[in-house]
Design a protein around this motif. Structure first.
Motif, PDB file in Angstrom:
ATOM      1  N   TRP A  44      51.015  88.354  74.174  1.00 54.25           N
ATOM      2  CA  TRP A  44      52.448  88.324  74.331  1.00 54.25           C
ATOM      3  C   TRP A  44      52.973  88.744  72.867  1.00 54.25           C
ATOM      4  CZ3 TRP A  44      54.658  85.733  69.938  1.00 54.25           C
ATOM      5  CH2 TRP A  44      53.655  85.057  69.159  1.00 54.25           C
ATOM      6  N   THR A  45      52.473  89.064  71.826  1.00 49.06           N
ATOM      7  CA  THR A  45      52.965  89.775  70.716  1.00 49.06           C
ATOM      8  C   THR A  45      53.192  91.108  70.906  1.00 49.06           C
ATOM      9  OG1 THR A  45      50.659  90.114  69.999  1.00 49.06           O
ATOM     10  CG2 THR A  45      51.961  87.939  69.074  1.00 49.06           C
ATOM     11  N   MET A  49      56.925  90.150  71.918  1.00 50.19           N
ATOM     12  CA  MET A  49      57.612  90.097  70.754  1.00 50.19           C
ATOM     13  C   MET A  49      57.863  91.572  70.345  1.00 50.19           C
ATOM     14  SD  MET A  49      58.434  88.408  68.009  1.00 50.19           S
ATOM     15  CE  MET A  49      57.726  86.883  68.521  1.00 50.19           C
ATOM     16  N   LEU A  52      61.347  93.101  71.470  1.00 48.00           N
ATOM     17  CA  LEU A  52      62.207  92.184  70.841  1.00 48.00           C
ATOM     18  C   LEU A  52      62.648  92.915  69.349  1.00 48.00           C
ATOM     19  CD1 LEU A  52      64.402  90.139  70.369  1.00 48.00           C
ATOM     20  CD2 LEU A  52      62.498  88.589  69.476  1.00 48.00           C
ATOM     21  N   ALA A 143      64.364  86.999  75.744  1.00 46.62           N
ATOM     22  CA  ALA A 143      64.114  86.811  74.343  1.00 46.62           C
ATOM     23  C   ALA A 143      65.080  87.736  73.606  1.00 46.62           C
ATOM     24  CB  ALA A 143      62.814  87.701  74.044  1.00 46.62           C
TER      25      ALA A 143
END
Length: 276
Positions: A44-45, A49, A52, A143
């Protein structure tokens, strides 16, 4: 022994039958969809992330470099105007990356057969891959939308329109990613498609500007780019202004998505560049 085998086979068939939704292999479809979602959730990073942060950097750089001189665009502050475009551009790029990378990696590693061997139809394969693209696109949009609200205080004027275009954009680029992933046999071929087709289409579609500022020829060309309507529709959903009618964008988006998904389905059904 033969009777036991027959009974076992019959029991297995009945068990599989209970996991089907009519003519749809429900168990297989949910398994593939779950695999595609877990693929990006595990890292997910990198998949959530990183987009984002990238979107935030785009917004900051354009706001600092151009914002103070640009003033308002279509009656909206420049930073608020480009924010939905950056959101949608990030969403579609990640949806494309999800399906294309999944297929290309499987082909390069030689384990694409693990996806083709189960009793899944071309339509079920298509829906399974698209589930990953839709999930990743939605979470990336969520996000970034939360980030825009916290940093800019930017809410969503028309939530249903915004959600519709986010999902439609994810489906369109997810389908395009399937087509590109099937066509490409190597990572450099996939990189070429991304760099020379997907990225220019995303950047030259009104992401950072209103197409009304373009010369007439470029304005006309832009209106043949389906991604323009997706970004423009998302902008309408977030801030309530757009260069074209939202219903026109919705129509073009649906038609483009159906066409690219039909092509992806056909390639999956025939095994083009998938079966030796």
């Amino acid at each position: 022994m033969t009777g036991q085998a027959a009974r076992f086979g019959s029991g297995s068939a009945q068990a599989m039958g209970t996991r089907r939704f009519g003519r749809v292999n429900g168990l297989g479809l949910m398994t593939l969809a779950g695999r595609e979602i877990r693929r990006f959730m595990v890292v997910w990073t990198q998949t959530l992330m990183a987009p984002l942060i990238t979107a935030g950097l785009f917004l900051m750089i354009f706001s600092i470099a151009i914002g103070p001189r640009r003033g308002e665009v279509m009656g909206v502050d420049f930073t608020n105007f480009i924010a939905p475009g950056i959101l949608m551009m990030t969403v579609i790029q990640n949806a494309f990356a999800n399906t294309s990378s999944s297929i290309v990696i499987s082909k390069v590693q030689g384990n694409i057969v693990d996806t083709l061997m189960p009793p899944l139809s071309a339509g079920e394969l298509l829906l399974g891959y698209l589930a990953g693209a839709l999930g990743r696109g939605f979470l990336v949009a969520l996000a970034i939308a939360l980030g825009l609200y916290v940093v800019l205080g930017l809410g969503i004027q028309h939530p249903l329109w915004a959600l519709t275009f986010v999902l439609l954009g994810s489906a369109f680029l997810g389908g395009l990613g399937i087509v590109a992933g099937i066509y490409a046999n190597k990572f450099d071929q996939m990189a070429a498609i991304t760099n020379f087709i997907v990225t220019p289409l995303a950047f030259l579609s009104g992401t950072f500007y209103s197409v009304e500022a373009l010369p007439p020829v470029l304005n006309t060309i832009t209106h043949f780019n389906p991604i323009f309507y997706l970004i423009d529709g998302a902008r309408y959903g977030v801030i309530g202004v757009s260069d074209s009618a939202p219903m026109l964008g919705l129509t073009v988006g649906i038609a483009s998505t159906l066409l690219i998904c039909l092509l992806a389905w056909r390639m999956l059904a025939t095994g083009y560049r998938l079966k030796a």
